[in-house]
Design an enzyme around this catalytic site. Structure first.
Site, PDB file in Angstrom:
ATOM      1  N   LEU A  99      -6.089 -13.381  -3.621  1.00  0.00           N
ATOM      2  CA  LEU A  99      -5.255 -12.500  -2.917  1.00  0.00           C
ATOM      3  C   LEU A  99      -4.907 -12.561  -1.521  1.00  0.00           C
ATOM      4  CD1 LEU A  99      -6.541  -9.313  -5.195  1.00  0.00           C
ATOM      5  CD2 LEU A  99      -4.452 -10.649  -5.583  1.00  0.00           C
ATOM      6  N   GLY A 132      -9.094 -11.710   5.071  1.00  0.00           N
ATOM      7  CA  GLY A 132      -9.230 -11.028   6.462  1.00  0.00           C
ATOM      8  C   GLY A 132     -10.405 -11.431   7.463  1.00  0.00           C
ATOM      9  N   MET A 145     -13.231  -9.810   7.127  1.00  0.00           N
ATOM     10  CA  MET A 145     -14.569 -10.032   6.515  1.00  0.00           C
ATOM     11  C   MET A 145     -14.645 -11.022   5.512  1.00  0.00           C
ATOM     12  SD  MET A 145     -14.992  -5.845   5.667  1.00  0.00           S
ATOM     13  CE  MET A 145     -16.645  -6.191   5.096  1.00  0.00           C
ATOM     14  N   VAL A 177     -10.664 -12.544  -0.508  1.00  0.00           N
ATOM     15  CA  VAL A 177     -10.449 -11.418  -1.519  1.00  0.00           C
ATOM     16  C   VAL A 177      -9.808 -12.051  -2.769  1.00  0.00           C
ATOM     17  CG1 VAL A 177      -9.553  -9.256  -2.399  1.00  0.00           C
ATOM     18  CG2 VAL A 177     -10.379  -9.574  -0.148  1.00  0.00           C
ATOM     19  N   TYR A 227      -9.050  -2.835  -8.475  1.00  0.00           N
ATOM     20  CA  TYR A 227      -7.936  -3.710  -8.385  1.00  0.00           C
ATOM     21  C   TYR A 227      -6.607  -2.558  -8.126  1.00  0.00           C
ATOM     22  CZ  TYR A 227      -4.036  -6.787  -8.617  1.00  0.00           C
ATOM     23  OH  TYR A 227      -2.808  -7.723  -8.534  1.00  0.00           O
ATOM     24  N   ASP A 263     -10.865   4.261  10.073  1.00  0.00           N
ATOM     25  CA  ASP A 263      -9.957   3.054  10.283  1.00  0.00           C
ATOM     26  C   ASP A 263      -8.659   3.470   9.326  1.00  0.00           C
ATOM     27  OD1 ASP A 263      -8.908   1.064  11.416  1.00  0.00           O
ATOM     28  OD2 ASP A 263      -9.705  -0.344   9.734  1.00  0.00           O
ATOM     29  N   ASN A 278      -5.127   0.298   4.836  1.00  0.00           N
ATOM     30  CA  ASN A 278      -6.354   0.794   3.973  1.00  0.00           C
ATOM     31  C   ASN A 278      -5.679   1.923   3.072  1.00  0.00           C
ATOM     32  OD1 ASN A 278      -8.416  -0.521   4.654  1.00  0.00           O
ATOM     33  ND2 ASN A 278      -8.622   0.604   6.564  1.00  0.00           N
TER      34      ASN A 278
END
Length: 321
Positions: A39, A42, A44, A47, A112, A156, A161
């Site tokens: 997907l 980023g 982190m 994904v 998801y 955040d 988000n």
């Protein structure tokens, strides 16, 4: 979180981290899951969209980047917060299903959200209709009421988000995990600021103690972005953006989006007040006003300007909720 919806370019190769098994098409192999496609990526990590085979449930799988997985202290805190986040249960909060380690890789399985983030939507289509933004804000406020009850400050909140599922419900992603996001800015010195510069509250940017009203500021900046396609303060550097949060007044929403009702413009500007005490006192107080605005502006029920916010004042709303 935005990485959970940014699709990889068709035909683009998917690099597989060292030591991780990969299928013939380059996707990782994870015990108990059938990985379908990447997907996005980023700070982190990456994904993937996968199917949890035991339940035949579609999930988003996040794998920590090598540089983070190599930090034992980070991994311990990430796992502890992920387990705490998995205990959160609310219709407007993205669910964390599981966190585990496999073959030296650290994984997080979460709900998801097939309609992606609102940031991706604005980037692709431009500003959202104001009626839709009212619904988004109501959903987000409900999630923040829940966070407030649990003593959680997200830190955040931003369009990346806020994610939507197949029926159009907006949910807050990474609640309880936000302090580990790689969205960091550096102030004038070497001090780190957790949060995203375009959406951060002044007090959070200064490194002060924050409460739920800081998330409300970030939600106001998010609403500004959704309604106008711009952020309240823009600049070439983080310092320029933060200067706006500290000292400048944002351009009224209606200057950029004339179709937005004056009452909604006033609500957004109240959320963006520099001082926490000049915003709404709580997410519950914000939700109450959003419900009133929806009744007035969408359904035509009730007077158009019965609150201080609609009349340009603030004091009365701050004691509500």
């Amino acid at each position: 979180p935005a990485e959970a919806v940014r699709e990889a370019a068709p035909g683009a190769p998917t690099p597989v981290p060292a030591g991780q098994r990969a299928s013939e098409d380059g996707l990782p192999q994870v015990r108990g899951y059938r990985v379908e496609r990447r997907l996005g990526r980023g700070g982190m990590g990456q994904v993937f969209l996968a199917v949890q085979e035991s339940l035949q449930r579609r999930v988003a799988l996040k794998v920590l980047a090598d540089k983070l997985a190599a930090d034992a202290d980070f991994v311990r805190r990430f796992q502890a917060e992920a387990r705490a986040a998995a205990a959160l249960n609310h219709p407007n909060v993205v669910t964390v299903h599981d966190v585990w380690e496999e073959g030296g890789r650290h994984w997080l399985a979460m709900e998801y959200m097939d309609r992606g983030t609102l940031e991706a939507r604005v980037a692709a289509e431009g500003p959202l209709p104001w009626r839709e933004v009212l619904e988004v804000l109501s959903d987000a406020a409900k999630g923040l009421v829940y966070a407030e009850l649990r003593g959680i400050v997200h830190r955040d909140i931003k369009p990346a988000n806020l994610m939507r599922n197949e029926v159009g419900t907006t949910k807050i992603a990474d609640l309880g995990l936000a302090t580990h996001l790689e969205a960091e800015a550096t102030d004038e010195g070497d001090r780190k600021i957790f949060g995203t510069p375009h959406f951060i509250s002044p007090e959070q940017a200064r490194g002060e103690r924050v409460d739920a009203r800081s998330d409300l500021y970030s939600l106001g900046a998010t609403a500004y972005r959704l309604l106008t396609g711009h952020t309240p303060f823009e600049g070439a550097t983080t310092r320029e953006i933060l200067r706006g949060h500290f000292f400048e007044a944002p351009e009224p929403v209606r200057d950029l989006a004339p179709s937005v009702p004056a009452e909604l413009d006033a609500l957004v500007l109240q959320l963006l007040a520099k001082k926490p005490e000049e915003r709404f006192a709580s997410a519950g107080a914000l939700l109450q006003e959003l419900e009133r605005l929806r009744s007035v502006l969408v359904h035509g029920v009730g007077p158009a300007a019965t609150t201080p916010a609609a009349a340009g004042g603030r004091r009365g709303l701050l004691v509500a909720g």
